[in-house]
Every structure is written in C-alpha cells, then in structure tokens.
Design a protein around this motif. Structure first.
Motif, short mmCIF file in Angstrom:
data_model
loop_
_atom_site.label_atom_id
_atom_site.label_comp_id
_atom_site.label_asym_id
_atom_site.label_seq_id
_atom_site.Cartn_x
_atom_site.Cartn_y
_atom_site.Cartn_z
N VAL A 148 0.85 -1.19 0.00
CA VAL A 148 0.00 0.00 0.00
C VAL A 148 0.89 1.24 0.00
O VAL A 148 1.74 1.41 0.89
CB VAL A 148 -0.93 0.02 1.22
CG1 VAL A 148 -1.79 1.28 1.22
CG2 VAL A 148 -1.81 -1.22 1.23
N LEU A 171 -9.75 -4.40 1.58
CA LEU A 171 -9.13 -3.08 1.70
C LEU A 171 -10.09 -2.06 2.29
O LEU A 171 -9.69 -1.21 3.10
CB LEU A 171 -8.65 -2.59 0.32
CG LEU A 171 -7.68 -3.50 -0.44
CD1 LEU A 171 -7.34 -2.89 -1.79
CD2 LEU A 171 -6.42 -3.74 0.38
N MET A 200 -11.85 2.33 5.31
CA MET A 200 -10.57 1.80 4.84
C MET A 200 -9.85 1.04 5.95
O MET A 200 -9.73 1.53 7.08
CB MET A 200 -9.70 2.96 4.31
CG MET A 200 -10.29 3.63 3.08
SD MET A 200 -9.33 5.03 2.48
CE MET A 200 -9.70 6.26 3.73
N GLU A 224 -3.20 0.87 5.84
CA GLU A 224 -2.40 2.08 5.98
C GLU A 224 -1.22 2.01 5.02
O GLU A 224 -0.87 0.94 4.52
CB GLU A 224 -1.90 2.23 7.42
CG GLU A 224 -3.00 2.39 8.45
CD GLU A 224 -2.45 2.50 9.86
OE1 GLU A 224 -1.21 2.29 10.01
OE2 GLU A 224 -3.23 2.75 10.79
N ILE A 272 -7.28 4.51 -2.39
CA ILE A 272 -6.27 3.54 -1.93
C ILE A 272 -5.46 3.11 -3.15
O ILE A 272 -6.04 2.75 -4.17
CB ILE A 272 -6.90 2.32 -1.25
CG1 ILE A 272 -7.65 2.73 0.02
CG2 ILE A 272 -5.82 1.28 -0.89
CD1 ILE A 272 -8.38 1.58 0.69
N VAL A 287 -3.06 6.14 0.90
CA VAL A 287 -4.38 6.07 1.54
C VAL A 287 -4.79 7.51 1.82
O VAL A 287 -4.25 8.14 2.73
CB VAL A 287 -4.35 5.24 2.84
CG1 VAL A 287 -5.73 5.24 3.49
CG2 VAL A 287 -3.90 3.81 2.58
#
Length: 309
Positions: free
Chosen positions: A144, A189, A175, A178, A157, A147
């Motif tokens: 990830v 997610l 969400m 992170e 995201i 965000v």
C-alpha cells in the motif's frame, strides 16, 4: 670370531637363496609400488583437508547472496489480476473504461459528466445488482503506497505491485489499510461507497490499473499475470494517441487551407477577367480612331482625283 663369521656367511647364503627364487623380484616390486601409492594417496587426502578449512559455507557464500539486490516474489509474478470483489458474478460494470481506439458509441458511454463537463473514465466503475455496499478486495498482492481521504473521488487507496505498476481503488469507505502495509490478493481493503465525481454510479468502487502513470483497461488484464502488463509498452500507445490527435488537427486545418487556395484562385480569376475587360474597352477606341483615319485618307484621295480631272 669364527662363530660371528659363520653367522654372517649363513645370512648371506640365505639372502642369496631368497633372491634366487623366481617370485622374489616381482614381490619386491609389487610391495614397493603399494608403498609408493599409499604415500601418494595419504598426501592428497591431507592436502584436501587443509583446503577445506579455507571455505566458509555460510549463506553469504551462496551465488548471488553477496549482492544486495531485492528478491523477486515468485508467487506474486504467478498471480493473475482479479476483479476486486468477492463474487464477480454479482458485480455490474456501471461504466466502462474510455478507449481512445474504441467506437464512438462506446466512447460516449464511457464519459463521466461532472461540473458541466464530460471527462473520459480512466478505469471501470463496479457496483452490485442490488446497489448495496460490498467489500473491496485487493486485485493483486502488493504494498500500500497511498491512503487518502478525498471528498471528490470518495477516498483513494493505491497498491504498488511492481516498479511503475499500481492498482487504484476510489470511492471507498471504512478503509482497513495504511501506507506501508503488505496486502495479499483477496484481502479486504475497504467498503464500496459514493463519490461526487460520479454520483450517477451510486454505491460503487472505481478501479484502475496504471503502468508508468498511464491508465490501461482493467478488463484487458483480468485473469492475466502481472508479466502481461510488464510487457505492455504504454509509451508507444501514448505516442500513437498523440500522433492520432495531431493527424486529426491537421485534417481539420487542411480544409481551411484548401479554402484559402480556392479564394486565391478566384481572386486571380477575377483579376484576369478585369484585365481582359479593360483591354477590350481600350481596343474599340483604338479601332475607331483607325477607322476615322482611313475615311480621311479616302476623302483626300477623292479630292485629288477631281482636281486632276
């Protein structure tokens, strides 16, 4: 003294008798060869044992381990892109990806109307048949990298899967990840939500696949591995789109150039007609003058003839 001499003479005679035997020399030869061979083997064994002590059989001696390079994740390379929903059969593509090479009808259906302006859809908008919210899943394993809360797009995201290749999920709520999290394919997610940018879609998730910042049609890569996208050259596609746009501009400019050419040709034609009319008007005057001069000459000739008579 005599006894010692007798002993020596007896030993010499026994040695001579031993050497006179047929098998004496072959036995001596074989024994000597065996001793020499044993010595050679012992020396080699001791030498190899000494060399073995110089090697370090730790992990750092394995080929490639002494270079600080990131390892490739084989499982991720073997994964196929999947639709970011648990049950693809219940999903509905509310709005398709805008394809610049597509048909006019398909392009029109892939436009998003916002703020009195039409915008090309850079992904696909996925909803369910009942219009209710649903879990948004990771389409592929990755890290990830973004965000963000965004009221216009409905939160964003972004997951990176390879250098320059990312998937993006917009119009989501609740969400669960992170920045920096490692997610596996199928992990939840967030939840599907709404956005101001595409209110007509209702509860949905806007899903994008990008390579080097260029969006591609997700429907072209579902159930295909990451390597298929790695081989795609988006730069050539972008150049082709730019060239096609330049061609269209040239085509639009060409009629105006032809029109100016026609106008210039008409002007030249008009000038030619004016010149011809001007010449025509001047010529009759010159012709009448010539005719007047001819009549005067005839009268003079007639008067001369009458005088002579």
């Amino acid at each position: 003294m005599r006894e010692e001499e007798k002993k020596r003479s007896s030993q010499d005679s026994s040695f001579k008798r031993f050497m006179k035997k047929r098998w004496a020399f072959p036995a001596i030869y074989i024994a000597s060869a065996a001793i020499i061979l044993t010595g050679v083997l012992w020396y080699q064994t001791s030498d190899n044992a000494t060399d073995t002590d110089s090697y370090d059989y730790e992990a750092t001696d394995i080929t490639g381990k002494k270079y600080d390079e990131p390892a490739l994740e084989v499982n991720r390379a073997m994964e196929n892109f999947v639709m970011p929903v648990k049950d693809p059969d219940s999903a509905v593509i509310q709005k398709q990806f805008y394809d610049y090479d597509g048909k006019a009808e398909e392009q029109e259906a892939a436009l998003v109307f916002y703020n009195n302006t039409y915008h090309p859809n850079t992904g696909i908008d996925i909803a369910t048949k009942d219009g209710e919210t649903f879990d948004v899943l990771a389409a592929l394993s990755g890290k990830v990298t973004k965000v963000e809360e965004d009221s216009l797009l409905g939160n964003v995201i972004e997951v990176e899967h390879d250098k320059g290749i990312v998937t993006q999920y917009q119009s989501v709520t609740e969400m669960n990840v992170e920045v920096g999290d490692q997610v596996e394919q199928g992990d939840v997610l967030a939840k599907a939500g709404e956005s101001l940018f595409n209110e007509e879609a209702g509860v949905h998730v806007h899903f994008e696949i990008r390579k080097d910042g260029t969006p591609v049609n997700p429907l072209d890569f579902f159930n295909k591995p990451l390597s298929s996208l790695q081989e795609l050259d988006t730069a050539d596609k972008a150049d082709a789109e730019e060239n096609s746009g330049a061609t269209e501009e040239n085509d639009e400019a060409a009629p105006s150039e032809d029109k100016s050419s026609e106008e210039s040709a008409d002007e030249n034609t008009g000038n030619t007609d004016e010149d011809e009319s001007a010449d025509t008007e001047e010529d009759p005057a010159g012709t009448s003058e010539d005719e007047g001069q001819t009549d005067d000459q005839v009268e003079e000739d007639t008067a001369t003839e009458s005088t002579d008579a």
